[in-house]
Design a protein around this motif. Structure first.
Motif, PDB file in Angstrom:
ATOM      1  N   ARG A  52      12.946  -5.626  -2.456  1.00 29.90           N
ATOM      2  CA  ARG A  52      12.088  -6.139  -1.371  1.00 29.90           C
ATOM      3  C   ARG A  52      12.448  -5.448  -0.049  1.00 29.90           C
ATOM      4  O   ARG A  52      11.577  -5.048   0.719  1.00 29.90           O
ATOM      5  CB  ARG A  52      12.296  -7.654  -1.249  1.00 29.90           C
ATOM      6  N   ARG A  55      11.217  -1.736   0.035  1.00 27.90           N
ATOM      7  CA  ARG A  55       9.803  -1.489  -0.260  1.00 27.90           C
ATOM      8  C   ARG A  55       9.081  -0.807   0.909  1.00 27.90           C
ATOM      9  O   ARG A  55       8.206   0.036   0.723  1.00 27.90           O
ATOM     10  CB  ARG A  55       9.127  -2.812  -0.654  1.00 27.90           C
ATOM     11  N   PHE A  62       6.716   2.153  -6.876  1.00 29.87           N
ATOM     12  CA  PHE A  62       7.997   1.680  -7.411  1.00 29.87           C
ATOM     13  C   PHE A  62       7.842   1.423  -8.912  1.00 29.87           C
ATOM     14  O   PHE A  62       7.028   0.595  -9.343  1.00 29.87           O
ATOM     15  CB  PHE A  62       8.441   0.402  -6.696  1.00 29.87           C
ATOM     16  N   THR A  81       8.308  -8.405  -4.899  1.00 28.07           N
ATOM     17  CA  THR A  81       8.939  -7.277  -4.186  1.00 28.07           C
ATOM     18  C   THR A  81       7.935  -6.188  -3.825  1.00 28.07           C
ATOM     19  O   THR A  81       8.235  -5.316  -3.018  1.00 28.07           O
ATOM     20  CB  THR A  81      10.010  -6.566  -5.050  1.00 28.07           C
ATOM     21  N   GLY A  82       6.762  -6.205  -4.496  1.00 30.88           N
ATOM     22  CA  GLY A  82       5.811  -5.116  -4.274  1.00 30.88           C
ATOM     23  C   GLY A  82       5.988  -3.985  -5.258  1.00 30.88           C
ATOM     24  O   GLY A  82       5.517  -2.868  -5.014  1.00 30.88           O
ATOM     25  N   ALA A  83       6.656  -4.244  -6.381  1.00 34.28           N
ATOM     26  CA  ALA A  83       6.780  -3.235  -7.441  1.00 34.28           C
ATOM     27  C   ALA A  83       5.387  -2.903  -7.969  1.00 34.28           C
ATOM     28  O   ALA A  83       4.535  -3.779  -8.076  1.00 34.28           O
ATOM     29  CB  ALA A  83       7.637  -3.780  -8.581  1.00 34.28           C
TER      30      ALA A  83
END
Ligand code: DX5
Ligand code: ZN
Length: 219
Positions: A52, A55, A62, A81-83
């Motif tokens: 996170r 990011r 990612f 986390t925005g993966a």
């Protein structure tokens, strides 16, 4: 499409912001982030709070490789986390179909990984939903191990199965022991996404190394 996904397992964890900027400038296609829980594999790395925090440093996708026993129960943390792409192991304790569906429902791309001893057929039931299959070319857990060339028949089989079913856009990723010497072998077998940790980060000029790896994969 041939893609290089450098593994930050070999980066300087004390300077991840700088390392991610280096990778971005070097022309990496994605960032491979190894999450290990000390249970599924005998090593512990980093988790969702770190992902996170990093990011915002880069726009690169990612590519999160979960080497954890219960990916399904931890999935919300990693989604948050925005993966972009979340890969988990078919050998994990979570139900594979449910976990794939949960990743897709979260709007992320799903990847499924197989350890060296696991037959490639275990991923076949999920192929239509997957963005990527990760064929491990070392026993997961540590960087710097030697490439297992005897995994190549698994990649060839998977490419054949995709052709048989008319699937043209599945990424096949290899992870473990990818170097200038081994990348052509994996590419020839049909892999198109190459994770590299120790061999890439050994180069002071990451941009030149990534370009060289890509050229070697292209043959
Ligand atoms: C190993 C990890 C790999 C690792 C690869 O379990 O999944 O991503 O970083 O490292 P090298 O390229 O050094 O084999
Ligand atoms: Zn990995």
């Amino acid at each position: 499409m041939l893609l290089i996904s450098p593994s930050i397992l070999s980066a300087d964890y004390g300077n991840l912001e700088r390392e991610l900027r280096r990778l971005t400038e070097a022309g990496a296609d994605m960032v491979h982030i190894d999450v290990m829980d000390g249970h599924f594999v005998p090593n512990i790395t980093l988790g969702a709070p770190v992902i996170r925090c990093i990011r915002g440093v880069t726009k690169l996708p990612f590519d999160v490789h979960l080497m954890i026993s219960e990916p399904l129960s931890h999935l919300p943390d990693f989604v948050e986390t925005g993966a972009d792409r979340i890969t988990f192991h078919v050998e994990s304790e979570s139900d594979t179909g449910e976990t794939v569906d949960a990743i897709l429902a979260s709007g992320r791309q799903a990847g499924l990984a197989v350890k060296p001893a696991t037959p490639i057929e275990t991923v076949y039931p999920y192929l239509d939903k997957l963005a990527m299959v990760l064929v491990m070319t070392v026993e997961p857990g540590f960087g710097g191990q030697s490439f297992m060339a005897d995994m190549m028949p698994k990649i060839e089989k998977l490419r054949d199965e995709c052709a048989r079913r008319g699937i043209t856009d599945l990424d096949i990723q290899v992870d473990g022991g990818i170097t200038a010497q081994t990348i052509p072998i994996a590419a020839k077998a049909g892999a198109n996404v190459f994770v590299s940790g120790s061999a890439l980060f050994a180069n002071a000029d990451l941009g030149a190394a990534i370009a060289r790896f890509k050229a070697l994969a292209a043959g």
